[in-house]
Design an enzyme around this catalytic site. Sequence first.
Site, PDB file in Angstrom:
ATOM      1  CG  ASP A   1       8.830  60.214  25.288  1.00  0.00           C
ATOM      2  OD1 ASP A   1       7.680  60.319  25.789  1.00  0.00           O
ATOM      3  OD2 ASP A   1       9.855  60.123  25.992  1.00  0.00           O
TER       4      ASP A   1
ATOM      5  CB  CYS B   1      -7.443  50.195  32.845  1.00  0.00           C
ATOM      6  SG  CYS B   1      -5.815  49.717  32.310  1.00  0.00           S
TER       7      CYS B   1
HETATM    8  C1  LIG Z   1      -3.120  51.879  28.515  1.00  0.00           C
HETATM    9  S1  LIG Z   1      -2.111  51.629  27.153  1.00  0.00           S
HETATM   10  C2  LIG Z   1      -3.026  52.395  25.863  1.00  0.00           C
HETATM   11  C3  LIG Z   1      -4.222  51.612  25.428  1.00  0.00           C
HETATM   12  C4  LIG Z   1      -4.890  52.184  24.188  1.00  0.00           C
HETATM   13  N1  LIG Z   1      -5.276  53.548  24.354  1.00  0.00           N
HETATM   14  C5  LIG Z   1      -6.106  51.375  23.785  1.00  0.00           C
HETATM   15  O1  LIG Z   1      -7.234  51.762  24.072  1.00  0.00           O
HETATM   16  O2  LIG Z   1      -5.922  50.308  23.176  1.00  0.00           O
HETATM   17  C6  LIG Z   1      -0.818  52.759  27.409  1.00  0.00           C
HETATM   18  C7  LIG Z   1       0.147  52.855  26.249  1.00  0.00           C
HETATM   19  O3  LIG Z   1       1.083  53.901  26.521  1.00  0.00           O
HETATM   20  C8  LIG Z   1       2.265  53.616  25.816  1.00  0.00           C
HETATM   21  N2  LIG Z   1       3.340  54.503  26.331  1.00  0.00           N
HETATM   22  C9  LIG Z   1       4.132  54.325  27.411  1.00  0.00           C
HETATM   23  N3  LIG Z   1       4.973  55.357  27.550  1.00  0.00           N
HETATM   24  C10 LIG Z   1       4.687  56.222  26.535  1.00  0.00           C
HETATM   25  C11 LIG Z   1       5.223  57.487  26.117  1.00  0.00           C
HETATM   26  N4  LIG Z   1       6.215  58.075  26.797  1.00  0.00           N
HETATM   27  N5  LIG Z   1       4.701  58.069  25.020  1.00  0.00           N
HETATM   28  C12 LIG Z   1       3.704  57.471  24.324  1.00  0.00           C
HETATM   29  N6  LIG Z   1       3.165  56.281  24.659  1.00  0.00           N
HETATM   30  C13 LIG Z   1       3.647  55.673  25.755  1.00  0.00           C
HETATM   31  C14 LIG Z   1       2.448  52.132  26.058  1.00  0.00           C
HETATM   32  O4  LIG Z   1       3.263  51.561  25.066  1.00  0.00           O
HETATM   33  C15 LIG Z   1       0.994  51.619  26.021  1.00  0.00           C
HETATM   34  O5  LIG Z   1       0.711  51.067  24.759  1.00  0.00           O
END
Ligand SMILES: C[S@@+](CC[C@H](N)C(=O)[O-])C[C@H]1O[C@@H](n2cnc3c(N)ncnc32)[C@H](O)[C@@H]1O
Length: 384
Positions: free
Chosen positions: A237, A310
């Site tokens: 997390d 995004c």
């Molecule tokens: C916008 S996407 C990331 C896209 C990535 N940076 C890319 O360029 O391919 C956001 C990501 O945040 C992750 N996420 C959601 N809650 C989170 C948390 N508490 N800690 C870490 N990652 C988290 C989701 O699983 C998701 O894959």
Amino acid sequence: MAALVRRGARGLLRCADAAATPRRWRHKKKWAATEPKFPATQLALQSFDVTYSVQFGDLWPSIRVSLLSEQKYGALLNNFAAWDHVSAELERLNARDFVSEAVARGAPEPEAGHTEAPSSTSRGCSPNLRCFTFARGDVSRFPHARLGSLGVMDYYLMDAASLLPVLALDLQPGDTVLDLCAAPGGKTLALLQTGCCRNLAANDLSTSRTSRLQKVLHNYVPQGFRDRNRVRVTSWDGRKWGELEGDTYDRVLVDVPCTTDRHSLFEEENNIFQRSRKKERQMLPLLQVQLLAAGLLATKPGGHVVYSTCSLSHLQNEYVVQGAVELLANQYSIEVQVADLSPFRKLFTDTFSFFPSCRVGELVIPNLTANFGPMYFCKMRRLQ
Ligand SMILES: C[S@@+](CC[C@H](N)C(=O)[O-])C[C@H]1O[C@@H](n2cnc3c(N)ncnc32)[C@H](O)[C@@H]1O
């Protein structure tokens, strides 16, 4: 009245169908159980119409039609592959490397008799990235990426605006880098392409998505490089990162979960506008502030963070930056400076359309002649 007429016509058509189909083959479709009354994509559009028409005023109709039209891609060259002939092939298709062009435009005039290439510092953006796009108004598509002679794929297709947060992070050789929400991995791959990462921690809460990230690394980064432990993939997390590894990284990318505006208009599956996900959607800005605050705490004093989404939503963009900066000041007595990215924006105005009035950070808005984004990014420096 018109609705009644349409319903009546549909009833007649159903009767005609029924008459033509033998009784034993007939079945009654269970609408309520199979299809939602209001598809999430429709709910997303309704929500955007309400909020973004206020937020963007006269610009909204043009952003809306662009969001609903086909998106443009960029081809990020894979520096781990032999890419010279790939560049030549892309140039033959009339694509151009928008990064090198911007860097050349932004570089100071060389002094007489001085022909040195500009350093990454003078360019103000991460070095070694090459990404091809088609010119404004050209809606050609790139051919699929291919496996190169060195056993890795030759380029990675992505929304070219997704490269801007990585470019803005301005990596320097030997940096320790954290990509806090990394999956499926487009930006992680771009960070590695700079050749600057002494080591890179790529994290994502979702294990299914980190599997996708591993696949991208497997397809694009040679095993030897991965084996030398330069890349560490975790599934923690991200909100806890400040406690786990505080004051550690030179550069941190915080590319948070958001309403993924373009995706939400087209995909029912995993759509955050589904009724059942209303609470999760409302809690997004809080989650985003917590993730950005954790990213800032994980940064060394003097280090840099880029926050990105995004989404077009001010609530998920500028307000989150302000919220996290205040949180760090009030709870940790840590001062954070928000960078002015307007010189950086000017380097890329030929390729992208930017919203002209962000209070902090920059926002690429979809435009029919340059249908990239949305992509919001804001750069910060942790002072102590
Ligand atoms: C916008 S996407 C990331 C896209 C990535 N940076 C890319 O360029 O391919 C956001 C990501 O945040 C992750 N996420 C959601 N809650 C989170 C948390 N508490 N800690 C870490 N990652 C988290 C989701 O699983 C998701 O894959």
